[in-house]
Design a protein around this motif. Structure first.
Motif, PDB file in Angstrom:
ATOM      1  N   LEU A  87     -60.501 -11.734  25.050  1.00  0.00           N
ATOM      2  CA  LEU A  87     -60.674 -13.043  24.423  1.00  0.00           C
ATOM      3  C   LEU A  87     -60.887 -14.165  25.426  1.00  0.00           C
ATOM      4  N   PHE A  88     -60.733 -13.896  26.706  1.00  0.00           N
ATOM      5  CA  PHE A  88     -60.828 -14.974  27.696  1.00  0.00           C
ATOM      6  C   PHE A  88     -62.227 -15.589  27.732  1.00  0.00           C
ATOM      7  N   ILE A  89     -63.281 -14.761  27.728  1.00  0.00           N
ATOM      8  CA  ILE A  89     -64.643 -15.285  27.850  1.00  0.00           C
ATOM      9  C   ILE A  89     -65.038 -16.127  26.636  1.00  0.00           C
ATOM     10  N   PRO A  90     -64.886 -15.633  25.380  1.00  0.00           N
ATOM     11  CA  PRO A  90     -65.253 -16.504  24.240  1.00  0.00           C
ATOM     12  C   PRO A  90     -64.393 -17.761  24.161  1.00  0.00           C
ATOM     13  N   ASN A  91     -63.109 -17.650  24.484  1.00  0.00           N
ATOM     14  CA  ASN A  91     -62.256 -18.842  24.464  1.00  0.00           C
ATOM     15  C   ASN A  91     -62.694 -19.848  25.530  1.00  0.00           C
ATOM     16  N   PHE A  92     -63.046 -19.341  26.697  1.00  0.00           N
ATOM     17  CA  PHE A  92     -63.488 -20.237  27.776  1.00  0.00           C
ATOM     18  C   PHE A  92     -64.778 -20.951  27.393  1.00  0.00           C
ATOM     19  N   ILE A  93     -65.715 -20.233  26.785  1.00  0.00           N
ATOM     20  CA  ILE A  93     -66.970 -20.856  26.363  1.00  0.00           C
ATOM     21  C   ILE A  93     -66.698 -21.934  25.317  1.00  0.00           C
ATOM     22  N   LEU A  94     -65.798 -21.634  24.371  1.00  0.00           N
ATOM     23  CA  LEU A  94     -65.464 -22.617  23.337  1.00  0.00           C
ATOM     24  C   LEU A  94     -64.830 -23.864  23.946  1.00  0.00           C
ATOM     25  N   ILE A  95     -63.877 -23.681  24.847  1.00  0.00           N
ATOM     26  CA  ILE A  95     -63.217 -24.828  25.469  1.00  0.00           C
ATOM     27  C   ILE A  95     -64.206 -25.641  26.298  1.00  0.00           C
ATOM     28  N   LYS A  96     -65.118 -24.968  26.980  1.00  0.00           N
ATOM     29  CA  LYS A  96     -66.134 -25.673  27.773  1.00  0.00           C
ATOM     30  C   LYS A  96     -67.061 -26.485  26.881  1.00  0.00           C
ATOM     31  N   ASP A  97     -67.497 -25.904  25.751  1.00  0.00           N
ATOM     32  CA  ASP A  97     -68.382 -26.628  24.831  1.00  0.00           C
ATOM     33  C   ASP A  97     -67.681 -27.833  24.215  1.00  0.00           C
ATOM     34  N   LEU A  98     -66.376 -27.735  24.035  1.00  0.00           N
ATOM     35  CA  LEU A  98     -65.623 -28.872  23.489  1.00  0.00           C
ATOM     36  C   LEU A  98     -65.356 -29.946  24.535  1.00  0.00           C
ATOM     37  N   GLY A  99     -65.637 -29.655  25.803  1.00  0.00           N
ATOM     38  CA  GLY A  99     -65.374 -30.616  26.869  1.00  0.00           C
ATOM     39  C   GLY A  99     -63.906 -30.729  27.226  1.00  0.00           C
ATOM     40  N   TRP A 100     -63.172 -29.637  27.050  1.00  0.00           N
ATOM     41  CA  TRP A 100     -61.729 -29.661  27.275  1.00  0.00           C
ATOM     42  C   TRP A 100     -61.307 -28.995  28.580  1.00  0.00           C
ATOM     43  N   LEU A 101     -62.235 -28.744  29.494  1.00  0.00           N
ATOM     44  CA  LEU A 101     -61.845 -28.176  30.776  1.00  0.00           C
ATOM     45  C   LEU A 101     -61.001 -29.188  31.550  1.00  0.00           C
ATOM     46  N   ASN A 102     -59.983 -28.680  32.257  1.00  0.00           N
ATOM     47  CA  ASN A 102     -59.068 -29.512  33.045  1.00  0.00           C
ATOM     48  C   ASN A 102     -58.353 -30.544  32.172  1.00  0.00           C
ATOM     49  N   THR A 103     -57.946 -30.114  30.977  1.00  0.00           N
ATOM     50  CA  THR A 103     -57.160 -30.956  30.079  1.00  0.00           C
ATOM     51  C   THR A 103     -56.002 -30.134  29.521  1.00  0.00           C
TER      52      THR A 103
END
Length: 318
Positions: free
Chosen positions: A162-178
């Motif tokens: 689940l790490f890859i799809p979750n990471f893509i979702l978080i990146k698309d939401l602009g939530w990296l480093n939050t």
């Protein structure tokens, strides 16, 4: 000469003396078994606590004598210098800092980030899981068994998938480093939490809920004012288990929250390890960071560990 009396009762029953001696033998046998059991448990406890003691010993050792005293179980010339420099209490002009290129870590920032991440991951998880578990335990709706089976089947999916799809979702939401990006996968329902609380809610006497329904209470009122107060210990147990899991998590916060402003303790310790010149870790400082990171979890287990065991035994996972 008169004959001596026979040491037995008139109805042929054994004497009190022989009964007491047999009882003493039984008690001594069980006492020996208990002693052996405690010795085995003590041995396992020593083996389990051995790595923690090695970490404490390394943290209390001076870097210059660490490798020369590696075979000793006690630190040679123990010092608190490693804890002081990790926390930031050492004067920058201290000559001991010039002996080698020590790494640096913002310990208080990492500690507060870990606390914030743990709270954001645990509180919503417990709230949503409790509501879902009560729905599976008491409400009747179409597809209830199938949906619950899917929840249980989700526990068999490796988390690494689940790490890859979750990471893509978080990146698309602009939530990296939050904070929200790190806590999002944990904040909603988790299969184990739903299953654990459902087992507890099934043990609630139906008479309590039926009486409340007769008095005009709705399901929300029953849930918040009757069911949750009855199962406070189960909620506390699940909160402790989820908090320990979130506190010790490394890989997902490492992927999403690598910025220093949101680095949790585990990620900060990894960054501290990589800062040492020449690729050789600063073992004394690294173990000092590790021991300081263990303390909150250790305190939590000491205060509430018995409640966790009692709650797990009570559920029986039926």
């Amino acid at each position: 000469m008169p004959s001596k009396p026979i040491a037995s009762s008139t109805d042929g029953a054994p004497s009190r003396k022989s009964t007491n001696s047999a009882s003493i033998r039984v008690h001594s046998r069980f006492g020996f078994v208990a002693l052996v059991g405690y010795a085995v448990l003590a041995g396992f406890a020593i083996i389990s606590l051995g790595p923690i003691w090695i970490a404490v010993k390394t943290a209390l050792s001076d870097s210059s004598t660490l490798f020369t005293s590696a075979s000793s179980l006690l630190p040679q010339h123990p010092t608190l210098f490693n804890f002081e420099r990790v926390i930031g209490l050492v004067n920058p002009a201290d000559p001991r800092l010039q002996q080698t290129s020590f790494g640096k870590v913002d310990f208080y920032r990492a500690l507060m980030n870990s606390v914030a991440f743990t709270l954001l991951a645990v509180i919503p998880q417990i709230a949503f899981s409790a509501m879902a578990a009560y729905a599976f335990a008491r409400l009747r709706f179409y597809g209830r068994r199938v949906i619950f089976f899917l929840f249980l089947a989700a526990t068999m999916i490796p988390s690494v998938v689940l790490f890859i799809p979750n990471f893509i979702l978080i990146k698309d939401l602009g939530w990296l480093n939050t904070y929200q990006g790190m806590a999002a996968p944990y904040a909603l329902m988790t299969p184990f939490a739903v299953f654990f609380l459902r087992q507890m809610f099934l043990s609630t006497p139906r008479e309590l809920e039926e009486s409340a329904l007769i008095d005009g209470a709705c399901y929300f009122t029953i849930f918040f004012k009757i069911v949750l107060p009855v199962h406070r210990s189960a909620l506390a147990t699940l909160s402790i288990l989820a908090a320990i899991n979130a506190w010790n998590d490394f890989f997902w916060p490492f992927l999403v929250g690598r910025d220093r402003s949101v680095q949790v303790m585990a990620v900060a310790i990894n960054s501290f390890r990589a800062q040492q010149a020449g690729g050789t870790p600063d073992w004394s400082g690294l173990m000092a960071c590790t021991v300081l990171g263990i303390i909150p979890v250790a305190v939590l287990l000491v205060l509430f560990g018995r409640k966790v065991v009692e709650s797990l035994q009570y559920t029986g996972f039926r």
